[in-house]
Motif scaffolding. Structure first.
Motif, PDB file in Angstrom:
ATOM      1  N   GLU A   1       0.839  -1.200   0.000  1.00 55.59           N
ATOM      2  CA  GLU A   1       0.000   0.000   0.000  1.00 55.59           C
ATOM      3  C   GLU A   1       0.872   1.249   0.000  1.00 55.59           C
ATOM      4  O   GLU A   1       0.555   2.242  -0.659  1.00 55.59           O
ATOM      5  CB  GLU A   1      -0.950  -0.025   1.195  1.00 55.59           C
ATOM      6  CG  GLU A   1      -2.048  -1.066   1.022  1.00 55.59           C
ATOM      7  CD  GLU A   1      -2.835  -1.359   2.296  1.00 55.59           C
ATOM      8  OE1 GLU A   1      -2.452  -0.859   3.397  1.00 55.59           O
ATOM      9  OE2 GLU A   1      -3.812  -2.126   2.196  1.00 55.59           O
ATOM     10  N   GLY A   2       2.005   1.192   0.718  1.00 52.73           N
ATOM     11  CA  GLY A   2       2.947   2.308   0.736  1.00 52.73           C
ATOM     12  C   GLY A   2       3.568   2.577  -0.636  1.00 52.73           C
ATOM     13  O   GLY A   2       4.012   3.688  -0.907  1.00 52.73           O
ATOM     14  N   LEU A   3       3.586   1.567  -1.493  1.00 55.89           N
ATOM     15  CA  LEU A   3       4.084   1.735  -2.862  1.00 55.89           C
ATOM     16  C   LEU A   3       3.010   2.295  -3.796  1.00 55.89           C
ATOM     17  O   LEU A   3       3.261   2.504  -4.973  1.00 55.89           O
ATOM     18  CB  LEU A   3       4.577   0.391  -3.415  1.00 55.89           C
ATOM     19  CG  LEU A   3       5.826  -0.195  -2.758  1.00 55.89           C
ATOM     20  CD1 LEU A   3       6.088  -1.605  -3.274  1.00 55.89           C
ATOM     21  CD2 LEU A   3       7.025   0.715  -2.978  1.00 55.89           C
ATOM     22  N   GLY A   4       1.795   2.515  -3.251  1.00 55.02           N
ATOM     23  CA  GLY A   4       0.717   3.080  -4.047  1.00 55.02           C
ATOM     24  C   GLY A   4      -0.239   2.064  -4.635  1.00 55.02           C
ATOM     25  O   GLY A   4      -1.147   2.421  -5.383  1.00 55.02           O
ATOM     26  N   HIS A   5      -0.050   0.781  -4.300  1.00 52.02           N
ATOM     27  CA  HIS A   5      -0.973  -0.242  -4.791  1.00 52.02           C
ATOM     28  C   HIS A   5      -2.250  -0.219  -3.953  1.00 52.02           C
ATOM     29  O   HIS A   5      -2.228   0.144  -2.778  1.00 52.02           O
ATOM     30  CB  HIS A   5      -0.317  -1.618  -4.738  1.00 52.02           C
ATOM     31  CG  HIS A   5       0.975  -1.683  -5.495  1.00 52.02           C
ATOM     32  ND1 HIS A   5       1.129  -1.199  -6.771  1.00 52.02           N
ATOM     33  CD2 HIS A   5       2.198  -2.148  -5.135  1.00 52.02           C
ATOM     34  CE1 HIS A   5       2.364  -1.382  -7.177  1.00 52.02           C
ATOM     35  NE2 HIS A   5       3.043  -1.947  -6.191  1.00 52.02           N
ATOM     36  N   THR A   6      -3.343  -0.597  -4.568  1.00 53.64           N
ATOM     37  CA  THR A   6      -4.635  -0.562  -3.877  1.00 53.64           C
ATOM     38  C   THR A   6      -5.252  -1.952  -3.849  1.00 53.64           C
ATOM     39  O   THR A   6      -4.790  -2.874  -4.533  1.00 53.64           O
ATOM     40  CB  THR A   6      -5.595   0.416  -4.575  1.00 53.64           C
ATOM     41  OG1 THR A   6      -5.725   0.045  -5.952  1.00 53.64           O
ATOM     42  CG2 THR A   6      -5.075   1.850  -4.499  1.00 53.64           C
TER      43      THR A   6
ATOM     44  N   GLN B   1      12.748  -4.612  -4.549  1.00 55.16           N
ATOM     45  CA  GLN B   1      13.560  -3.586  -3.906  1.00 55.16           C
ATOM     46  C   GLN B   1      12.967  -3.179  -2.555  1.00 55.16           C
ATOM     47  O   GLN B   1      13.682  -3.080  -1.558  1.00 55.16           O
ATOM     48  CB  GLN B   1      13.692  -2.371  -4.820  1.00 55.16           C
ATOM     49  CG  GLN B   1      14.551  -1.278  -4.229  1.00 55.16           C
ATOM     50  CD  GLN B   1      14.681  -0.084  -5.159  1.00 55.16           C
ATOM     51  OE1 GLN B   1      13.919   0.076  -6.108  1.00 55.16           O
ATOM     52  NE2 GLN B   1      15.653   0.765  -4.881  1.00 55.16           N
ATOM     53  N   ALA B   2      11.663  -2.951  -2.502  1.00 52.66           N
ATOM     54  CA  ALA B   2      11.016  -2.516  -1.260  1.00 52.66           C
ATOM     55  C   ALA B   2      11.095  -3.597  -0.177  1.00 52.66           C
ATOM     56  O   ALA B   2      11.329  -3.288   1.001  1.00 52.66           O
ATOM     57  CB  ALA B   2       9.558  -2.141  -1.536  1.00 52.66           C
ATOM     58  N   ILE B   3      10.930  -4.850  -0.563  1.00 51.23           N
ATOM     59  CA  ILE B   3      11.023  -5.948   0.408  1.00 51.23           C
ATOM     60  C   ILE B   3      12.443  -6.028   0.959  1.00 51.23           C
ATOM     61  O   ILE B   3      12.645  -6.200   2.169  1.00 51.23           O
ATOM     62  CB  ILE B   3      10.578  -7.278  -0.226  1.00 51.23           C
ATOM     63  CG1 ILE B   3       9.058  -7.250  -0.469  1.00 51.23           C
ATOM     64  CG2 ILE B   3      10.960  -8.471   0.650  1.00 51.23           C
ATOM     65  CD1 ILE B   3       8.539  -8.369  -1.359  1.00 51.23           C
ATOM     66  N   GLY B   4      13.429  -5.898   0.087  1.00 51.68           N
ATOM     67  CA  GLY B   4      14.821  -5.923   0.542  1.00 51.68           C
ATOM     68  C   GLY B   4      15.118  -4.811   1.528  1.00 51.68           C
ATOM     69  O   GLY B   4      15.773  -5.025   2.560  1.00 51.68           O
ATOM     70  N   GLN B   5      14.622  -3.610   1.239  1.00 56.91           N
ATOM     71  CA  GLN B   5      14.847  -2.470   2.132  1.00 56.91           C
ATOM     72  C   GLN B   5      14.114  -2.652   3.455  1.00 56.91           C
ATOM     73  O   GLN B   5      14.659  -2.346   4.519  1.00 56.91           O
ATOM     74  CB  GLN B   5      14.403  -1.178   1.449  1.00 56.91           C
ATOM     75  CG  GLN B   5      15.297  -0.766   0.314  1.00 56.91           C
ATOM     76  CD  GLN B   5      14.746   0.423  -0.468  1.00 56.91           C
ATOM     77  OE1 GLN B   5      13.594   0.812  -0.338  1.00 56.91           O
ATOM     78  NE2 GLN B   5      15.593   0.996  -1.313  1.00 56.91           N
TER      79      GLN B   5
END
Length: 184
Positions: A29-34, A63-67
């Motif tokens: 959701e933080g990546l803008g997915h709904t 990338q987001a999961i890794g971070q």
């Protein structure tokens, strides 16, 4: 907006690479997915997005999961049309088999039959496999855990350069349903 499924490879298995589903939903959701929903604990998420293609969406999630979690996770993203085609195009009689006997290995890119030409298919009978569009269908009558063919097909030289992640038939069908149109 397009509905997709994200297939995460190798999370929440054997106590390693733990990704709580609530945290995964929040990250997405933080990546803008709904309309983010997760299915089971083994790495499936359904979401809608109006931006990007499957490859860029997968790269962004990776990338987001890794971070966020501190380890790498391979991700494949596929839309409803593809997931439905995988279920519809199964070369095995899915309706006649137990879900544990039939699996689909999703690949990150198209796979040529030559990659699997070395496999002595008769040596593994009654287990069988067939290739489709970025997918390998596996019939393992005694289940995946006892499958010698599945073990052989997972060898790095056969999957080199690809992300490959396997789902049982119940999950294949469920992801096609979850990404489909909502009944009126």
């Amino acid at each position: 907006m397009t509905t997709y499924a994200a297939l995460l490879r190798g999370i929440n298995v054997g106590g390693s690479k733990k990704v709580p589903m609530a945290d995964l939903r929040a990250l997405m959701e933080g990546l803008g997915h709904t309309s983010v929903r997760t299915y089971l604990q083994s790495g499936q998420a359904v979401f809608t997005s109006g931006h990007g293609d499957e490859e860029s969406l997968a790269a962004g999630l990776t990338q987001a999961i890794g971070q966020r979690f501190g380890f790498d996770v391979d991700v494949i993203v596929r839309d409803h049309a593809y997931l439905k085609a995988v279920a519809d195009d199964c070369p095995f009689p899915a309706a006649e088999l137990e879900a544990k006997q039939l699996h689909a290995t999703y690949f990150s890119a198209p796979v040529e039959a030559e990659r699997f030409a070395e496999v002595d298919r008769t040596a593994f009978l009654p287990e069988e496999f067939r290739l489709g569009d970025r997918v390998l269908y596996l019939y393992a009558p005694d289940g995946l855990g006892r499958s010698k063919l599945a073990e052989y097909l997972a060898r790095p030289r056969l999957t080199k350069g690809l992300i490959a992640t396997t789902r049982n038939w119940n999950t294949v069908v469920k992801l096609a349903d979850l990404t489909g149109p909502t009944p009126a």
